[in-house]
Design a protein around this motif. Structure first.
Motif, PDB file in Angstrom:
ATOM      1  N   CYS A  37      -1.914   2.012   1.653  1.00 11.28           N
ATOM      2  CA  CYS A  37      -1.626   1.965   0.212  1.00 11.28           C
ATOM      3  C   CYS A  37      -0.178   1.562  -0.043  1.00 11.28           C
ATOM      4  O   CYS A  37       0.109   0.764  -0.951  1.00 11.28           O
ATOM      5  N   LEU A  38       0.729   2.098   0.762  1.00 12.13           N
ATOM      6  CA  LEU A  38       2.148   1.756   0.598  1.00 12.13           C
ATOM      7  C   LEU A  38       2.395   0.279   0.880  1.00 12.13           C
ATOM      8  O   LEU A  38       3.163  -0.390   0.164  1.00 12.13           O
ATOM      9  N   TRP A  64       2.643  -6.259  -3.298  1.00 14.09           N
ATOM     10  CA  TRP A  64       2.520  -6.719  -4.686  1.00 14.09           C
ATOM     11  C   TRP A  64       3.854  -6.614  -5.426  1.00 14.09           C
ATOM     12  O   TRP A  64       4.237  -7.519  -6.171  1.00 14.09           O
ATOM     13  N   ALA A  65       4.577  -5.513  -5.196  1.00  9.78           N
ATOM     14  CA  ALA A  65       5.875  -5.341  -5.851  1.00  9.78           C
ATOM     15  C   ALA A  65       6.863  -6.396  -5.373  1.00  9.78           C
ATOM     16  O   ALA A  65       7.622  -6.976  -6.174  1.00  9.78           O
ATOM     17  N   GLY A  89       0.759  -1.875  -1.995  1.00 11.36           N
ATOM     18  CA  GLY A  89       1.587  -1.773  -3.205  1.00 11.36           C
ATOM     19  C   GLY A  89       2.941  -2.427  -3.029  1.00 11.36           C
ATOM     20  O   GLY A  89       3.446  -3.091  -3.941  1.00 11.36           O
ATOM     21  N   GLY A 123      -3.852  -7.472  -0.148  1.00  5.05           N
ATOM     22  CA  GLY A 123      -3.699  -6.036  -0.375  1.00  5.05           C
ATOM     23  C   GLY A 123      -5.019  -5.287  -0.256  1.00  5.05           C
ATOM     24  O   GLY A 123      -5.089  -4.224   0.380  1.00  5.05           O
TER      25      GLY A 123
END
Length: 501
Positions: free
Chosen positions: A92-93, A99-100, A96, A121
């Motif tokens: 998940c990290l 994407w960031a 995310g 992702g």
């Protein structure tokens, strides 16, 4: 053949099938996509592989080592649940964070990558869930089902990806195939571990799992990370507007040069579980494990690297459109780096399985740092040649560190026994020399000439291997009256290729 040899053969067969499918997939896409789009695909694949390695190079190996060493019990199930949960958090990290980094332009890929980043992702989360489950299956020595799992994933990926691309979905369609293949494989993995009752029992957290995974993570990730940083560095460090096209041509080179390293990872998957199990039982795994690894490298992997390094034009002519002939110099250099990385992969894997973790972990980190420095220094001026040279630098630095910082040199890796490496060195070298002579003497040409050259080189090498390395018993007359037993000879030839005596 011994169990480890049979299981290695099964994994190599699975890898060969997936390799053929993957390379057919890549070559087919090279006809559908322009060089720039093919470059985008290469960057996207490397990005996915890079993140997949992060979720597959730590907790999955901890699970495999726990189960191989101790079996399934209340403690190992609790440790597995810790590993699975931690890996999902990591996935998940990473998803995310990717994407960031993309939306804030910290990772300046451009608007063409928006849908691709989303698909990468989503695939990361599926792979994070699956890798630790497959670690348990490997720890149970169920390598056949794992091999089927890997092949099934690639089959779904190729069918779905090509279908979507043919329908006009472009690079995003190809990456959608990756996501669908991973999802189907996850379902199969869950079905395989139903009897193990992994989610039953008390407790979901064991802090020792994290401490045990950190050095494993570093050591296992290093060689695989190096294998993917080159094309990402080429994309990000090339002159403005040239990154995608340069990466597209370089993709043709690394698709081929990755074969030995990925094969080494397949073999190491089997050797790791057996080494962990034997180490837990007090067996002297170090001498036999490393000898099998070195034999596999010198007889199976190094010959492939020699073909790619000595006849890059013939290989590219056989597999790719004529426009990719410019990738030959980069392929030659990448093949040398690949040979070093394949050996580094095998040595660090066995060291990690036998709790000799610190030196391999540091070696992997130093090698990765050396590659990053090389990429930053050479890519802006040398382009794809600089990216290929980074593989050589990383592999050489990693092996040098591994040798120089072990107690008594390589003694910590090879145990207290002297391995009989010097005496058979000449016998191992003769088939390689015969292979090299054929590759150097026969001229390049069209596809027919390339097929003849590579085919003859392979036949000459296998003949040399059979004559100089297969035990004489394989050549004795059989009861059926043949001059030699073809079944016995083939069996021993396969055993010799993948680490047998």
């Amino acid at each position: 053949m011994a169990k480890v040899t049979r299981h290695s053969a099964a994994f190599i067969a699975a890898f060969a099938i997936t390799a053929v499918l993957n390379y057919a997939f890549g070559v087919a896409l090279s006809w559908f996509l322009s060089p720039a789009e093919f470059g985008i695909l290469g960057v996207a694949q490397s990005l996915l592989l890079l993140i997949a390695l992060l979720v597959g190079s730590g907790f999955s190996w901890t699970a495999a080592r726990d189960v191989a060493a101790l079996g399934l019990n209340e403690t190992t199930r609790r440790r597995w649940r810790t590993a699975w949960l931690a890996n999902m958090i990591l996935g998940c990290l990473l998803a995310g964070g990717l994407w960031a980094a993309y939306t804030t332009n910290l990772l300046p890929l451009g608007p063409a990558y928006r849908a691709i980043v989303v698909l990468v992702g989503l695939t990361t989360l599926v792979l994070a869930a699956r890798s630790v489950i497959n670690g348990v299956i490997q720890g149970l020595y169920r390598f056949g089902p794992v091999a089927v799992n890997l092949v099934g994933e690639v089959v779904v990926k190729c069918v779905a990806g090509l279908g979507l691309v043919a329908a006009g979905a472009g690079v995003a369609g190809a990456m959608g195939g990756f996501a669908l293949g991973a999802a189907v494989a996850l379902g199969h993995s869950l079905w395989l571990v139903r009897p193990a009752r992994l989610w039953s029992g008390p407790g979901w957290w064991d802090g020792q799992v994290l401490r045990a995974t950190v050095p494993l993570f570093a050591g296992m990730l290093g060689p695989a990370l190096i294998l993917n940083l080159d094309i990402l560095g080429l994309k990000l460090l090339s002159p403005a507007g040239q990154g995608d096209e340069l990466a597209g041509f370089y993709q043709a080179a690394i698709i081929l040069s990755r074969i030995p390293v990925l094969t080494a990872r397949s073999v190491m998957t089997v050797l790791f579980s057996y080494a962990a199990g034997q180490a837990a039982g007090g067996a002297g795994v170090a001498p036999t494990g490393y000898l099998a690894a070195i034999r596999t490298w010198s007889r199976l992997l190094l010959p492939v690297n020699l073909v790619l390094a000595l006849a890059p034009q013939a290989v590219l002519t056989l597999l790719f459109p004529a426009s990719y002939a410019a990738a030959a110099p980069a392929l030659r250099l990448a093949a040398v780096g690949s040979a070093l990385l394949a050996l580094l992969t095998l040595l660090t894997g066995i060291a990690q399985a036998t709790s000799q973790q610190r030196v391999p972990a540091v070696a992997a980190g130093v090698a990765t740092l050396a590659q990053l420095i090389t990429l930053a220094w050479l890519v802006p001026a040398w382009g794809s040649l600089g990216a290929a040279l980074s593989l050589i630098v990383a592999g050489g630095v990693g092996l040098a560190w591994l040798a120089g910082h072990s107690r008594n040199g390589l003694a910590v890796l090879f145990g207290s026994h002297r391995l009989p490496l010097a005496r058979p060195a000449l016998k191992n070298a003769i088939p390689l020399l015969l292979l090299s002579v054929v590759l150097l003497l026969l001229p390049d040409g069209g596809r027919l000439a390339a097929t003849f050259k590579l085919g003859l080189a392979g036949i000459v090498y296998l003949a040399g291997l059979a004559v100089f390395l297969v035990e004489p018993a394989a050549w004795r007359p059989s009861r059926a009256g043949f001059a030699w037993s073809p079944v016995q000879l083939a069996s021993r030839l396969v055993a010799a290729l993948i680490g047998g005596a």
